[in-house]
Design a protein around this motif. Structure first.
Motif, PDB file in Angstrom:
ATOM      1  N   ASP A 182       4.991  49.624 -90.605  1.00  0.00           N
ATOM      2  CA  ASP A 182       4.360  49.540 -89.286  1.00  0.00           C
ATOM      3  C   ASP A 182       4.770  48.237 -88.604  1.00  0.00           C
ATOM      4  N   PRO A 183       5.310  48.298 -87.376  1.00  0.00           N
ATOM      5  CA  PRO A 183       5.735  47.060 -86.703  1.00  0.00           C
ATOM      6  C   PRO A 183       4.582  46.120 -86.386  1.00  0.00           C
ATOM      7  N   ARG A 184       3.341  46.617 -86.439  1.00  0.00           N
ATOM      8  CA  ARG A 184       2.200  45.761 -86.148  1.00  0.00           C
ATOM      9  C   ARG A 184       1.658  45.066 -87.397  1.00  0.00           C
ATOM     10  N   LEU A 185       2.235  45.344 -88.563  1.00  0.00           N
ATOM     11  CA  LEU A 185       1.815  44.651 -89.781  1.00  0.00           C
ATOM     12  C   LEU A 185       2.084  43.155 -89.629  1.00  0.00           C
ATOM     13  N   LEU A 186       1.088  42.356 -89.951  1.00  0.00           N
ATOM     14  CA  LEU A 186       1.224  40.914 -89.780  1.00  0.00           C
ATOM     15  C   LEU A 186       2.407  40.393 -90.595  1.00  0.00           C
ATOM     16  N   PRO A 187       3.169  39.487 -90.043  1.00  0.00           N
ATOM     17  CA  PRO A 187       4.360  38.969 -90.742  1.00  0.00           C
ATOM     18  C   PRO A 187       4.015  38.427 -92.125  1.00  0.00           C
ATOM     19  N   GLY A 188       4.750  38.853 -93.145  1.00  0.00           N
ATOM     20  CA  GLY A 188       4.566  38.370 -94.496  1.00  0.00           C
ATOM     21  C   GLY A 188       3.427  39.006 -95.255  1.00  0.00           C
ATOM     22  N   TYR A 189       2.668  39.871 -94.606  1.00  0.00           N
ATOM     23  CA  TYR A 189       1.500  40.460 -95.264  1.00  0.00           C
ATOM     24  C   TYR A 189       1.918  41.312 -96.450  1.00  0.00           C
ATOM     25  N   ASP A 190       2.985  42.093 -96.294  1.00  0.00           N
ATOM     26  CA  ASP A 190       3.420  42.966 -97.380  1.00  0.00           C
ATOM     27  C   ASP A 190       3.977  42.173 -98.559  1.00  0.00           C
ATOM     28  N   ILE A 191       4.445  40.951 -98.303  1.00  0.00           N
ATOM     29  CA  ILE A 191       4.960  40.103 -99.387  1.00  0.00           C
ATOM     30  C   ILE A 191       3.808  39.475-100.167  1.00  0.00           C
ATOM     31  N   ASP A 192       2.825  38.953 -99.425  1.00  0.00           N
ATOM     32  CA  ASP A 192       1.696  38.287-100.080  1.00  0.00           C
ATOM     33  C   ASP A 192       0.788  39.269-100.815  1.00  0.00           C
ATOM     34  N   PHE A 193       0.683  40.488-100.273  1.00  0.00           N
ATOM     35  CA  PHE A 193      -0.233  41.462-100.868  1.00  0.00           C
ATOM     36  C   PHE A 193       0.521  42.741-101.189  1.00  0.00           C
ATOM     37  N   GLY A 194       1.645  42.597-101.833  1.00  0.00           N
ATOM     38  CA  GLY A 194       2.524  43.729-102.104  1.00  0.00           C
ATOM     39  C   GLY A 194       2.000  44.700-103.120  1.00  0.00           C
ATOM     40  N   GLY A 195       0.841  44.448-103.669  1.00  0.00           N
ATOM     41  CA  GLY A 195       0.311  45.352-104.684  1.00  0.00           C
ATOM     42  C   GLY A 195      -0.455  46.518-104.121  1.00  0.00           C
ATOM     43  N   GLY A 196      -0.397  46.716-102.801  1.00  0.00           N
ATOM     44  CA  GLY A 196      -1.134  47.804-102.190  1.00  0.00           C
ATOM     45  C   GLY A 196      -0.687  49.156-102.711  1.00  0.00           C
ATOM     46  N   LYS A 197      -1.592  50.139-102.681  1.00  0.00           N
ATOM     47  CA  LYS A 197      -1.280  51.463-103.194  1.00  0.00           C
ATOM     48  C   LYS A 197      -0.303  52.166-102.262  1.00  0.00           C
ATOM     49  N   GLY A 198       0.894  52.458-102.809  1.00  0.00           N
ATOM     50  CA  GLY A 198       1.886  53.147-101.993  1.00  0.00           C
ATOM     51  C   GLY A 198       2.357  52.321-100.817  1.00  0.00           C
ATOM     52  N   GLN A 199       2.228  51.011-100.943  1.00  0.00           N
ATOM     53  CA  GLN A 199       2.626  50.114 -99.865  1.00  0.00           C
ATOM     54  C   GLN A 199       1.907  50.435 -98.552  1.00  0.00           C
ATOM     55  N   VAL A 200       0.618  50.659 -98.646  1.00  0.00           N
ATOM     56  CA  VAL A 200      -0.236  50.762 -97.475  1.00  0.00           C
ATOM     57  C   VAL A 200      -1.351  49.738 -97.617  1.00  0.00           C
ATOM     58  N   PHE A 201      -1.887  49.314 -96.484  1.00  0.00           N
ATOM     59  CA  PHE A 201      -2.873  48.244 -96.499  1.00  0.00           C
ATOM     60  C   PHE A 201      -4.032  48.611 -95.588  1.00  0.00           C
ATOM     61  N   VAL A 202      -5.217  48.196 -96.001  1.00  0.00           N
ATOM     62  CA  VAL A 202      -6.424  48.420 -95.222  1.00  0.00           C
ATOM     63  C   VAL A 202      -7.041  47.101 -94.775  1.00  0.00           C
ATOM     64  N   GLY A 203      -6.935  46.068 -95.611  1.00  0.00           N
ATOM     65  CA  GLY A 203      -7.435  44.761 -95.224  1.00  0.00           C
ATOM     66  C   GLY A 203      -8.478  44.212 -96.169  1.00  0.00           C
ATOM     67  N   LYS A 204      -9.175  43.182 -95.714  1.00  0.00           N
ATOM     68  CA  LYS A 204     -10.196  42.512 -96.505  1.00  0.00           C
ATOM     69  C   LYS A 204     -11.476  42.396 -95.697  1.00  0.00           C
ATOM     70  N   VAL A 205     -12.548  42.111 -96.406  1.00  0.00           N
ATOM     71  CA  VAL A 205     -13.814  41.789 -95.753  1.00  0.00           C
ATOM     72  C   VAL A 205     -14.169  40.356 -96.124  1.00  0.00           C
ATOM     73  N   ARG A 206     -14.399  39.538 -95.121  1.00  0.00           N
ATOM     74  CA  ARG A 206     -14.806  38.143 -95.342  1.00  0.00           C
ATOM     75  C   ARG A 206     -16.291  38.022 -95.016  1.00  0.00           C
ATOM     76  N   PHE A 207     -17.030  37.413 -95.938  1.00  0.00           N
ATOM     77  CA  PHE A 207     -18.465  37.212 -95.762  1.00  0.00           C
ATOM     78  C   PHE A 207     -18.705  35.755 -95.391  1.00  0.00           C
ATOM     79  N   GLN A 208     -19.369  35.521 -94.278  1.00  0.00           N
ATOM     80  CA  GLN A 208     -19.814  34.177 -93.901  1.00  0.00           C
ATOM     81  C   GLN A 208     -21.308  34.078 -94.222  1.00  0.00           C
ATOM     82  N   ILE A 209     -21.658  33.099 -95.038  1.00  0.00           N
ATOM     83  CA  ILE A 209     -23.030  32.976 -95.536  1.00  0.00           C
ATOM     84  C   ILE A 209     -23.605  31.649 -95.045  1.00  0.00           C
ATOM     85  N   TYR A 210     -24.735  31.725 -94.362  1.00  0.00           N
ATOM     86  CA  TYR A 210     -25.394  30.537 -93.836  1.00  0.00           C
ATOM     87  C   TYR A 210     -26.769  30.422 -94.496  1.00  0.00           C
ATOM     88  N   GLU A 211     -27.008  29.283 -95.160  1.00  0.00           N
ATOM     89  CA  GLU A 211     -28.310  29.059 -95.794  1.00  0.00           C
ATOM     90  C   GLU A 211     -29.343  28.639 -94.755  1.00  0.00           C
TER      91      GLU A 211
END
Length: 945
Positions: A182-211
């Motif tokens: 996909d041309p919209r895949l962020l540059p270098g994303y497939d290299i850093d996270f190349g372990g995706g299933k079938g070379q497809v990616f969905v992303g991550k979830v980041r949790f911000q926690i405030y006490e």
């Protein structure tokens, strides 16, 4: 010649659709050749003026609205598809059918948060605030999924003691599946996270926690430390991340204890207990099957309305942004084009900018798109209703009561549409008050001694008269509009659209700069373990504000583009009926075609169609000019071919029958091309006998003739006089009185008329040089219609053709006065160049009547002075022309046209208005309606015209 045919009488299988023609004849006596000789015969000229309704206006409107209906439906479904995709990102909580996103290339994810366990050496309250952000592989901007409060506990080695069967929050979301190609895949994303299933990616979830900080009431508020132990404690910002790709189509629902780190120090601060389920459509069937990424070109559409009416989206060049709304397969080549190794520096920069934008997510929101779908759905429904009603009108017999309706009261589709129906939305695609006005001239010799009379037809002079081809129903003011408050007709709206496209580009540039600055600052900070260096959190408020401005600008441009497309469709449909009527009338003019090789010139250079506009450049009439100028220019997309039943082309079901014409059988409009390269081929099927006897040989081999349209404009009434004098006539204050017609107000724009007439002159000058050579063609050069239309800088110049020198002088001197000579010379030149003329004002009945009768009087005067040439260059008798024109205005066919339109056989002028009109166009006093607005003298200062 006069005839009675199926167009005007009821016969089996036919019906009374048309109003009868209007006729009037005039006799002009000729002086004796030899005054001294005994007069044995009397030579006279018989001129017959006839107005007939066009048999093709309604069928053309039916055929084109059917195209509009199909295209609008395609655009509606396209918008629905885009809204569905945005729904997955913007409104996932409102999705009721999870299978639909899965089928569209998205994953179905469900994340549940149970509790936060803080390490013993960390002090905190009884609850924390958590924000969940999706880090997509195709966008640098995080999407906020949810925000909530979660219980906080001290870390306990016996995790099983804490309940997990009732999560505190459960969030569904539907991230797009992005492939490594996909041309919209962020540059270098497939290299850093190349372990995706079938070379497809969905992303991550980041949790911000405030006490919550000191004193927070929680489950451990009675701990040995006690609340006093938190005095001086500062709330911390903590983070945790989970990679969705690792859990795609996983068979387990185990609780994940995510490592939580301090966002400042990077130290571990505890564990966040979550459950993550993520599956694709393949995982529902076979968890081992290969996962496929979503289509990279899902936004491509062919056959939509915007493309059909000759428009580009203005978002398919360096401004290309996602989603690619209304992007055709042709223009998509610009968006998805691979890098050119031989590109110039400018092209490299444009490509770099395009790829930067491709990483910035969507520029349209679901809330906007869902509302826009409703807009397109309404237009689709309206277009379908028009098409079905027009087709039905051509096939449904009329009842007796309908036949007896007065023309000005009829509001259903007919070949004649009264000017009083201008505001009827159902009839918006039919040209109104369209008539073919012919002026046939014959030599008549009578023998007084025997009573014998001999008549010899010699020539035919013809004009099409009509109302302005404008979208009167949609109006020309910004009141209640959805296009961002812009007012005016098409030409002004399209100029606004160009400005708005530049605003989009400026907003995008600001966003690119802000993102670059953010990355530069972040590169100087410490990198936390697991933190993405590619994504920008929603808490970057300045960037969020700039991004919001990008959304606003893009959505306004998108909405205005659609509004213009709908308006173009209606204006073009009206102009098309007028133009084809004009062309067929000239093809049928046997006397004209026998005198010169006009048909060969039409086949080579196009058929010249000259529109003579009599509207004023102020108020609503300025908007009408702006509409008409674009609708008329769109006629350049049209070519006409004449066929017979045996030589028909294409599909049978696309034909529209021409029910009431004795010579025409059916017509069909076939579109081709996309966007600005759209074309329309209009096939007209004629009777075999007529084709054999009357159609010129060059047109018998399915030879298509392209239209060559030009528009000249000059206001000829009191409003234009007031504009030229520097006064906005009728405008007394910023508020418009209730009884005041909006036609009377508005800022005059005389520069617009000058620009319009110079544009028309350049086109006609290029045509004249092509048809009548005057000098060395190599030195003069060739100027096509397209070059004259789009070359606003006038880089290609031609000398003024001798035939047009007087016209050029009139245009040049028209800056501050009513210069009727522009229309006079333009019409004269058009006739000498073998073209046709259409005359229009707002209604096509009053100012139009003055112009067409003046032209007829000129023609007969030239004819008589030259001995048979109505287009001779000799001097004319102005007094005789005005006298003849007055006779035609009183006794001719034009007053019945007024009656036909509004039920009153008078011209809608009063004596004051008549005083300010050019002398050749002054109406006879006995024919004036003589009323002011509302019947009251100068009420609100407004005069109705």
């Amino acid at each position: 010649e006069p005839r009675i045919d199926t167009a005007y009488i009821s016969v089996p299988g036919k019906r009374k659709l048309f109003n009868p023609p209007l006729d009037q004849s005039y006799i002009y006596t000729l002086p004796k050749r030899d005054p001294a000789a005994l007069q044995t015969s009397q030579d006279m000229i018989l001129a017959t003026e006839r107005l007939t309704e066009s048999s093709v206006v309604l069928p053309l409107a039916a055929a084109f609205t059917r195209l509009l209906s199909n295209a609008t439906e395609v655009s509606k479904k396209h918008a629905e598809g885009l809204a569905d995709k945005l729904h997955c990102l913007d409104g996932a909580d409102k999705i009721t059918d999870p299978m639909k996103p899965l089928q569209q290339g998205h994953a179905h994810c469900q994340i549940e948060v149970h509790h936060f366990l803080r390490y013993p050496n960390h002090i905190g309250g009884g609850s924390v605030h958590i924000t969940m952000n999706l880090q997509r592989p195709d966008s640098v901007f995080e999407n906020c999924l949810a925000s909530c409060m979660v219980r906080s506990h001290p870390y306990d080695s016996n995790l099983a003691a804490l309940p997990t069967n009732n999560p505190l929050v459960s969030v569904p979301f539907y991230p797009k599946i992005v492939s490594s190609q996909d041309p919209r895949l962020l540059p270098g994303y497939d290299i850093d996270f190349g372990g995706g299933k079938g070379q497809v990616f969905v992303g991550k979830v980041r949790f911000q926690i405030y006490e919550e900080g000191a004193g927070g009431v929680g489950g451990d508020v009675f701990s040995p430390i006690g609340p006093a132990g938190t005095v001086g404690f500062s709330p911390r910002h903590l983070e945790a991340t989970v990679d969705i790709d690792s859990y795609l189509n996983s068979a387990t629902d185990d609780i994940l204890n995510l490592n939580v780190v301090d966002a400042i120090t990077g130290e571990s601060a505890g564990a966040l207990a979550v459950t993550l389920r993520a599956h694709t459509v393949e995982g529902l069937v076979d968890r081992s099957s290969r996962i496929h990424g979503g289509s990279t070109k899902a936004g491509i559409i062919d056959g939509g309305l915007i493309s059909l009416v000759g428009m580009e989206t203005l978002m398919d060049d360096e401004k290309a942004c996602h989603p690619h709304s209304d992007l055709t397969s042709t223009s998509s080549a610009k968006v998805f084009a691979p890098r050119d190794p031989n590109a110039t520096e400018m092209q490299v920069q444009a490509d770099r900018r395009k790829r930067q934008l491709a990483t910035m997510g969507e520029f349209l929101t679901y809330d906007y798109m869902s509302a826009h779908v409703e807009n397109r759905s309404k237009e689709s429904k309206d277009a379908l209703e028009k098409a079905e009603t027009y087709i039905a009108a051509l096939h449904t017999p009329l009842g007796v009561d309908e036949v007896e309706h007065l023309p000005d009261k009829t509001k259903d589709p007919r070949p004649f549409r009264a000017s009083s129906s201008r505001m009827d939305p159902l009839l918006a695609a039919i040209g109104f008050n369209v008539h073919l006005q012919t002026f046939s001239v014959s030599n008549v010799t009578s023998q007084p001694s025997t009573g014998a009379v001999k008549e010899v037809p010699t020539t035919l002079f013809q004009n099409v008269t009509c109302g302005a081809p404008s979208d009167h129903f949609r109006g020309f003011s910004s009141k209640g509009s959805d296009d961002g408050g812009f007012a005016g007709g098409l030409r002004r709206l399209e100029a606004f659209r160009i400005v708005m496209a530049e605003q989009v580009k400026e907003c995008q540039d600001n966003l690119i700069d802000a993102v670059s600055t953010y990355y530069q600052i972040q590169s100087q900070h410490r990198v936390l373990p697991g933190r993405s260096q590619r994504h920008i959190p929603p808490t970057e408020h300045i960037i969020s504000q700039i991004r919001t401005s990008c959304f606003d600008a893009t959505e306004r441009l998108h909405n205005l583009t659609w509004e213009i497309a709908v308006r173009r469709g209606n204006c073009f449909s009206q102009a098309l009926g007028i133009a084809v009527t004009m062309y067929l009338s000239h093809v049928s003019d046997l006397a004209k075609l026998q005198k010169a090789a006009w048909v060969e010139l039409w086949c080579r250079h196009g058929f010249l169609i000259t529109f003579e506009g009599l509207l004023s450049a102020a108020g609503k009439e300025l908007g009408m000019i702006e509409d008409a100028s674009v609708g008329i220019a769109m006629l350049r997309m049209v070519s006409v071919v004449i066929v017979t039943e045996g030589g028909q082309l294409g599909r049978e079901h696309d034909k529209v029958q021409i029910i009431d014409s004795p010579y025409l059988r059916w017509l069909r409009i076939t579109p081709s091309g996309q966007g600005s390269n759209s074309k329309f081929l209009v096939e007209i099927c004629v009777d075999d006998n007529f084709h054999a006897q009357r159609i010129p040989p060059p047109l018998k081999n399915k030879k298509a003739v392209q239209f060559y349209p030009v528009l000249y404009e000059m206001g000829v009434d009191i409003r234009q006089w007031g504009s030229n004098a520097g006064a906005n006539f009728g405008k007394k204050s910023n508020e418009v009185p209730d009884e005041m017609d909006e036609d009377e107000v508005g800022i005059p724009d005389n520069d617009f008329l000058m620009a319009l007439n110079y544009d028309a002159f350049r086109k006609m000058n290029g045509y004249a040089h092509a048809v009548y050579l005057c000098g060395d063609p190599q030195k003069i050069g060739r100027l096509s219609w397209e070059q004259a239309h789009f070359d606003t800088e006038q880089q290609i110049r031609q000398p003024i053709h001798p035939m047009l020198s007087a016209l050029h002088d009139f245009i040049r001197s028209s800056a501050t006065k009513i210069e009727h000579g522009i229309l006079d010379e333009a019409a004269y030149a058009a006739a000498r160049l073998g073209g046709g003329s259409a005359i229009f004002c707002k209604s096509g009945k009053d100012r139009t009547a003055m112009q067409v009768t003046f032209k007829q009087a000129q023609f007969i005067n030239r004819f008589m002075k030259s001995g048979g040439n109505g287009f001779s260059e000799g001097e004319t008798d102005a007094d005789r022309i005005f006298s003849d024109a007055t006779t035609m205005r009183v006794y001719g066919t034009r007053l019945p046209i007024c009656d036909k339109n509004v039920g009153q056989p008078l011209y809608a002028f009063n004596s004051l208005q008549a005083r300010f009109m050019p002398d050749p166009l002054k109406p006879p006093a006995r024919t004036l309606a003589g009323f002011l607005k509302g019947g009251r003298v100068f009420t609100g200062g407004a005069i109705e015209s």
